[in-house]
Write a protein that holds these residues in place. Structure first.
Motif, PDB file in Angstrom:
ATOM      1  N   ARG A  55       9.164  11.586   7.371  1.00  0.00           N
ATOM      2  CA  ARG A  55      10.304  11.635   6.445  1.00  0.00           C
ATOM      3  C   ARG A  55      10.913  13.037   6.425  1.00  0.00           C
ATOM      4  O   ARG A  55      12.135  13.197   6.404  1.00  0.00           O
ATOM      5  N   ALA A  56      10.067  14.053   6.453  1.00  0.00           N
ATOM      6  CA  ALA A  56      10.557  15.442   6.471  1.00  0.00           C
ATOM      7  C   ALA A  56      11.326  15.721   7.767  1.00  0.00           C
ATOM      8  O   ALA A  56      12.360  16.406   7.746  1.00  0.00           O
ATOM      9  N   ASN A  57      10.848  15.180   8.896  1.00  0.00           N
ATOM     10  CA  ASN A  57      11.560  15.349  10.174  1.00  0.00           C
ATOM     11  C   ASN A  57      12.947  14.713  10.107  1.00  0.00           C
ATOM     12  O   ASN A  57      13.926  15.293  10.588  1.00  0.00           O
ATOM     13  N   GLU A  74      -8.789   7.912   5.677  1.00  0.00           N
ATOM     14  CA  GLU A  74      -8.071   7.267   6.775  1.00  0.00           C
ATOM     15  C   GLU A  74      -6.671   6.818   6.324  1.00  0.00           C
ATOM     16  O   GLU A  74      -5.683   7.047   7.018  1.00  0.00           O
ATOM     17  N   ILE A  75      -6.574   6.245   5.165  1.00  0.00           N
ATOM     18  CA  ILE A  75      -5.280   5.813   4.637  1.00  0.00           C
ATOM     19  C   ILE A  75      -4.433   7.026   4.281  1.00  0.00           C
ATOM     20  O   ILE A  75      -3.229   7.065   4.569  1.00  0.00           O
ATOM     21  N   MET A  76      -5.045   8.033   3.698  1.00  0.00           N
ATOM     22  CA  MET A  76      -4.290   9.231   3.311  1.00  0.00           C
ATOM     23  C   MET A  76      -3.745   9.963   4.542  1.00  0.00           C
ATOM     24  O   MET A  76      -2.675  10.565   4.490  1.00  0.00           O
ATOM     25  N   GLU A  77      -4.461   9.922   5.665  1.00  0.00           N
ATOM     26  CA  GLU A  77      -3.959  10.519   6.904  1.00  0.00           C
ATOM     27  C   GLU A  77      -2.701   9.794   7.378  1.00  0.00           C
ATOM     28  O   GLU A  77      -1.736  10.422   7.819  1.00  0.00           O
ATOM     29  N   GLN A  78      -2.717   8.469   7.296  1.00  0.00           N
ATOM     30  CA  GLN A  78      -1.529   7.692   7.672  1.00  0.00           C
ATOM     31  C   GLN A  78      -0.355   8.033   6.756  1.00  0.00           C
ATOM     32  O   GLN A  78       0.775   8.180   7.204  1.00  0.00           O
ATOM     33  N   TYR A  79      -0.627   8.145   5.487  1.00  0.00           N
ATOM     34  CA  TYR A  79       0.430   8.462   4.525  1.00  0.00           C
ATOM     35  C   TYR A  79       0.979   9.868   4.786  1.00  0.00           C
ATOM     36  O   TYR A  79       2.188  10.096   4.709  1.00  0.00           O
ATOM     37  N   ALA A  80       0.108  10.811   5.127  1.00  0.00           N
ATOM     38  CA  ALA A  80       0.552  12.164   5.462  1.00  0.00           C
ATOM     39  C   ALA A  80       1.483  12.138   6.673  1.00  0.00           C
ATOM     40  O   ALA A  80       2.482  12.871   6.719  1.00  0.00           O
ATOM     41  N   LEU A 121       0.830  -1.201   0.000  1.00  0.00           N
ATOM     42  CA  LEU A 121       0.000   0.000   0.000  1.00  0.00           C
ATOM     43  C   LEU A 121       0.869   1.259   0.000  1.00  0.00           C
ATOM     44  O   LEU A 121       0.603   2.209  -0.743  1.00  0.00           O
ATOM     45  N   LEU A 122       1.924   1.244   0.796  1.00  0.00           N
ATOM     46  CA  LEU A 122       2.820   2.388   0.844  1.00  0.00           C
ATOM     47  C   LEU A 122       3.468   2.624  -0.514  1.00  0.00           C
ATOM     48  O   LEU A 122       3.580   3.767  -0.970  1.00  0.00           O
ATOM     49  N   ARG A 123       3.872   1.558  -1.161  1.00  0.00           N
ATOM     50  CA  ARG A 123       4.486   1.701  -2.478  1.00  0.00           C
ATOM     51  C   ARG A 123       3.487   2.339  -3.448  1.00  0.00           C
ATOM     52  O   ARG A 123       3.838   3.222  -4.227  1.00  0.00           O
ATOM     53  N   LYS A 124       2.249   1.918  -3.378  1.00  0.00           N
ATOM     54  CA  LYS A 124       1.233   2.480  -4.269  1.00  0.00           C
ATOM     55  C   LYS A 124       1.000   3.959  -3.961  1.00  0.00           C
ATOM     56  O   LYS A 124       0.825   4.769  -4.870  1.00  0.00           O
ATOM     57  N   LEU A 125       1.013   4.299  -2.694  1.00  0.00           N
ATOM     58  CA  LEU A 125       0.860   5.705  -2.320  1.00  0.00           C
ATOM     59  C   LEU A 125       2.032   6.541  -2.840  1.00  0.00           C
ATOM     60  O   LEU A 125       1.846   7.656  -3.342  1.00  0.00           O
ATOM     61  N   ASP A 126       3.240   6.001  -2.712  1.00  0.00           N
ATOM     62  CA  ASP A 126       4.418   6.706  -3.220  1.00  0.00           C
ATOM     63  C   ASP A 126       4.337   6.897  -4.737  1.00  0.00           C
ATOM     64  O   ASP A 126       4.899   7.851  -5.277  1.00  0.00           O
ATOM     65  N   GLU A 127       3.645   5.979  -5.410  1.00  0.00           N
ATOM     66  CA  GLU A 127       3.499   6.080  -6.856  1.00  0.00           C
ATOM     67  C   GLU A 127       2.396   7.061  -7.259  1.00  0.00           C
ATOM     68  O   GLU A 127       2.172   7.294  -8.437  1.00  0.00           O
ATOM     69  N   GLY A 128       1.696   7.623  -6.272  1.00  0.00           N
ATOM     70  CA  GLY A 128       0.697   8.635  -6.573  1.00  0.00           C
ATOM     71  C   GLY A 128      -0.744   8.182  -6.442  1.00  0.00           C
ATOM     72  O   GLY A 128      -1.655   8.977  -6.684  1.00  0.00           O
ATOM     73  N   MET A 129      -0.942   6.968  -6.091  1.00  0.00           N
ATOM     74  CA  MET A 129      -2.328   6.514  -5.927  1.00  0.00           C
ATOM     75  C   MET A 129      -2.934   7.159  -4.693  1.00  0.00           C
ATOM     76  O   MET A 129      -2.234   7.473  -3.738  1.00  0.00           O
ATOM     77  N   THR A 130      -4.235   7.376  -4.735  1.00  0.00           N
ATOM     78  CA  THR A 130      -4.940   7.917  -3.573  1.00  0.00           C
ATOM     79  C   THR A 130      -5.972   6.912  -3.118  1.00  0.00           C
ATOM     80  O   THR A 130      -6.498   6.112  -3.899  1.00  0.00           O
ATOM     81  N   PHE A 131      -6.258   6.975  -1.815  1.00  0.00           N
ATOM     82  CA  PHE A 131      -7.207   6.058  -1.199  1.00  0.00           C
ATOM     83  C   PHE A 131      -8.126   6.868  -0.298  1.00  0.00           C
ATOM     84  O   PHE A 131      -8.111   8.102  -0.318  1.00  0.00           O
ATOM     85  N   ASP A 132      -8.863   6.201   0.548  1.00  0.00           N
ATOM     86  CA  ASP A 132      -9.794   6.921   1.420  1.00  0.00           C
ATOM     87  C   ASP A 132      -9.037   7.781   2.436  1.00  0.00           C
ATOM     88  O   ASP A 132      -7.828   7.676   2.590  1.00  0.00           O
TER      89      ASP A 132
END
Length: 150
Positions: free
Chosen positions: A61-63, A49-55, A36-47
């Motif tokens: 990563r920025a920290n 709740e998942i997008m909050e985790q990815y954020a 799922l993380l790989r898909k998010l890194d590739e630009g996919m979006t999900f609901d």
């Protein structure tokens, strides 16, 4: 490796923060799953709740990037300070060598004066112009520092 002195506490704190932030990412990856993380890194979006985790992962990563930037700045400062200390040591060594040479020349002049020689004659004996070591007549090199004589 040089001692980092006043930076040790800050370095340890930043390394600890990096480990803590990295641990958070591991927790988020467990929640989302590697795929799922790989898909998010590739630009996919999900609901949402998942997008909050990815954020949260992106923020973490920025920290880590910010901590690494601070560590690089500290390492740059350490390198600059070490270079300044080395230059100061070299300056003091050169100054000490000049003082030794001046003292040796002064001692040689006194010896020459006592023996009634002028400065243009090669001394039969004297002192090394580099380290001030007493020299025997006819020596080609100082037996203390190795300076070539005559």
């Amino acid at each position: 490796m040089a001692l980092f002195g006043p930076y040790n506490a800050e370095i340890n704190q930043l390394n600890t923060q990096i480990k803590l932030e990295s641990g958070k990412i591991s927790g988020y990856q467990y929640t989302l799953g590697v795929l799922l993380l790989r898909k998010l890194d590739e630009g996919m979006t999900f609901d949402d709740e998942i997008m909050e985790q990815y954020a949260a992962i992106l923020e973490t990563r920025a920290n880590i990037t910010a901590c690494n930037t601070q560590l690089e700045e500290i390492q740059r400062k350490i390198a600059e300070e070490e270079a300044q200390r080395a230059a100061e040591r070299e300056r003091k060594q050169a100054e000490a060598a000049q003082i030794r040479a001046a003292r040796a020349a002064e001692a040689q002049a006194k010896v020459n004066a006592l023996l009634g020689r002028n400065g243009s004659q090669a001394p039969a004996a004297g002192f090394c112009p580099n380290c001030g070591n007493p020299l025997a007549s006819g020596m080609l090199f100082c037996n203390k520092c190795g300076t070539k004589l005559g």
